[in-house]
Design a protein around this motif. Structure first.
Motif, mmCIF file in Angstrom:
data_model
loop_
_atom_site.group_PDB
_atom_site.id
_atom_site.type_symbol
_atom_site.label_atom_id
_atom_site.label_comp_id
_atom_site.label_asym_id
_atom_site.label_seq_id
_atom_site.Cartn_x
_atom_site.Cartn_y
_atom_site.Cartn_z
ATOM 1 N N VAL A 1 -3.103 -9.767 12.447
ATOM 2 C CA VAL A 1 -3.237 -10.651 11.306
ATOM 3 C C VAL A 1 -2.214 -10.250 10.253
ATOM 4 C CG1 VAL A 1 -5.065 -9.254 10.215
ATOM 5 C CG2 VAL A 1 -4.853 -11.687 9.671
ATOM 6 N N GLN A 2 -1.577 -11.259 9.649
ATOM 7 C CA GLN A 2 -0.637 -11.009 8.558
ATOM 8 C C GLN A 2 -1.339 -11.336 7.234
ATOM 9 O OE1 GLN A 2 0.611 -13.211 11.278
ATOM 10 N NE2 GLN A 2 0.931 -11.205 12.202
ATOM 11 N N LEU A 3 -1.074 -10.526 6.227
ATOM 12 C CA LEU A 3 -1.785 -10.641 4.955
ATOM 13 C C LEU A 3 -0.783 -10.744 3.808
ATOM 14 C CD1 LEU A 3 -4.359 -7.783 5.607
ATOM 15 C CD2 LEU A 3 -4.740 -10.231 5.925
ATOM 16 N N SER A 20 -5.982 -13.037 -4.608
ATOM 17 C CA SER A 20 -6.180 -13.685 -3.324
ATOM 18 C C SER A 20 -5.405 -12.948 -2.247
ATOM 19 C CB SER A 20 -5.678 -15.136 -3.368
ATOM 20 O OG SER A 20 -6.332 -15.884 -4.365
ATOM 21 N N CYS A 21 -5.915 -13.029 -1.023
ATOM 22 C CA CYS A 21 -5.248 -12.447 0.136
ATOM 23 C C CYS A 21 -5.303 -13.497 1.239
ATOM 24 C CB CYS A 21 -5.940 -11.164 0.558
ATOM 25 S SG CYS A 21 -5.358 -10.493 2.133
ATOM 26 N N ALA A 22 -4.163 -14.090 1.520
ATOM 27 C CA ALA A 22 -4.102 -15.141 2.529
ATOM 28 C C ALA A 22 -3.785 -14.526 3.888
ATOM 29 C CB ALA A 22 -3.048 -16.164 2.161
ATOM 30 N N GLY A 23 -4.623 -14.842 4.860
ATOM 31 C CA GLY A 23 -4.413 -14.351 6.206
ATOM 32 C C GLY A 23 -3.761 -15.397 7.085
ATOM 33 N N SER A 24 -2.984 -14.939 8.049
ATOM 34 C CA SER A 24 -2.382 -15.828 9.041
ATOM 35 C C SER A 24 -2.296 -15.103 10.372
ATOM 36 C CB SER A 24 -0.993 -16.293 8.595
ATOM 37 O OG SER A 24 -0.120 -15.202 8.458
ATOM 38 N N GLY A 25 -2.254 -15.861 11.408
ATOM 39 C CA GLY A 25 -2.165 -15.282 12.745
ATOM 40 C C GLY A 25 -3.522 -15.139 13.406
ATOM 41 N N TYR A 93 -2.467 -3.648 -6.059
ATOM 42 C CA TYR A 93 -3.645 -3.945 -5.251
ATOM 43 C C TYR A 93 -3.217 -4.473 -3.890
ATOM 44 C CZ TYR A 93 -6.906 -3.083 -9.006
ATOM 45 O OH TYR A 93 -7.669 -2.463 -9.969
ATOM 46 N N TYR A 94 -3.789 -3.864 -2.863
ATOM 47 C CA TYR A 94 -3.470 -4.202 -1.488
ATOM 48 C C TYR A 94 -4.692 -4.749 -0.771
ATOM 49 C CZ TYR A 94 0.628 -1.206 -2.196
ATOM 50 O OH TYR A 94 1.787 -0.639 -2.663
ATOM 51 N N CYS A 95 -4.442 -5.720 0.064
ATOM 52 C CA CYS A 95 -5.439 -6.258 0.973
ATOM 53 C C CYS A 95 -5.230 -5.588 2.332
ATOM 54 C CB CYS A 95 -5.229 -7.759 1.060
ATOM 55 S SG CYS A 95 -6.201 -8.618 2.271
ATOM 56 N N ALA A 96 -6.314 -5.276 3.010
ATOM 57 C CA ALA A 96 -6.215 -4.624 4.308
ATOM 58 C C ALA A 96 -7.259 -5.185 5.260
ATOM 59 C CB ALA A 96 -6.394 -3.119 4.166
ATOM 60 N N ALA A 97 -6.981 -5.081 6.539
ATOM 61 C CA ALA A 97 -7.899 -5.610 7.556
ATOM 62 C C ALA A 97 -7.951 -4.674 8.745
ATOM 63 C CB ALA A 97 -7.444 -6.995 8.003
ATOM 64 N N ASP A 98 -9.121 -4.649 9.352
ATOM 65 C CA ASP A 98 -9.291 -3.885 10.593
ATOM 66 C C ASP A 98 -10.516 -4.410 11.317
ATOM 67 O OD1 ASP A 98 -8.039 -1.200 11.781
ATOM 68 O OD2 ASP A 98 -10.182 -1.290 12.253
ATOM 69 N N PHE A 109 -7.403 1.430 8.435
ATOM 70 C CA PHE A 109 -6.995 0.031 8.458
ATOM 71 C C PHE A 109 -5.624 -0.137 9.105
ATOM 72 C CE2 PHE A 109 -10.280 -2.178 6.118
ATOM 73 C CZ PHE A 109 -10.972 -1.114 5.543
ATOM 74 N N ASP A 110 -5.525 -1.104 10.009
ATOM 75 C CA ASP A 110 -4.290 -1.326 10.752
ATOM 76 C C ASP A 110 -3.362 -2.343 10.105
ATOM 77 O OD1 ASP A 110 -5.841 -1.000 14.039
ATOM 78 O OD2 ASP A 110 -4.880 0.487 12.750
ATOM 79 N N TYR A 111 -3.915 -3.248 9.294
ATOM 80 C CA TYR A 111 -3.122 -4.366 8.777
ATOM 81 C C TYR A 111 -3.152 -4.355 7.259
ATOM 82 C CZ TYR A 111 -3.863 -5.740 13.586
ATOM 83 O OH TYR A 111 -3.919 -5.736 14.951
#
Length: 122
Positions: A1-3, A20-25, A93-98, A109-111
């Motif tokens: 996922v791209q953030l 806001s944190c927009a996700g794609s992929g 501020y960073y958005c992260a995903a895992d 977190f990987d992304y």
């Protein structure tokens, strides 16, 4: 996922800001989504997260009750609403995903997004 984060800016103490944190992929609904921040000269620190079920939230103590997280899975966007901001909230501020669950360490977190600057003036 791209953030990709957006919504940063400068605000006076006591003010509010929503990032806001927009996700794609991939859909963000399949990930634990978190916000981190990094002040100048400091390590990146956990702020808050919502699990991939969208039910459980967990927060760093200093923002509990002031910051709120939400997500729009249709738009694939994660939000953080920040109220009663303090100068100590200043940072990138960073958005992260895992795909793991209940995590809060940077290394978990990987992304990551590229970050957005929040500056709170006194």
């Amino acid at each position: 996922v791209q953030l990709v984060e957006s919504g940063g800016g400068q605000v006076q103490a006591g003010g509010s800001l929503t990032l806001s944190c927009a996700g794609s992929g991939h859909t963000i609904g399949g990930y634990t989504m978190a916000w981190f921040r990094q002040a100048p000269g400091q390590e990146r620190e956990f702020v808050g997260a919502i699990d991939w079920g969208g039910v459980n939230e967990y927060w760093e103590d200093s923002v509990q009750g002031r910051f709120f997280i939400s997500r729009d899975t249709d738009k694939n966007i994660l939000y953080i609403q920040m109220n009663n901001l303090e100068p100590d909230d200043t940072g990138v501020y960073y958005c992260a995903a895992d795909q793991d669950f209940g995590i809060r360490a940077v290394s978990d977190f990987d992304y990551w997004g590229q970050g957005t600057q929040v500056t709170v003036s006194s």
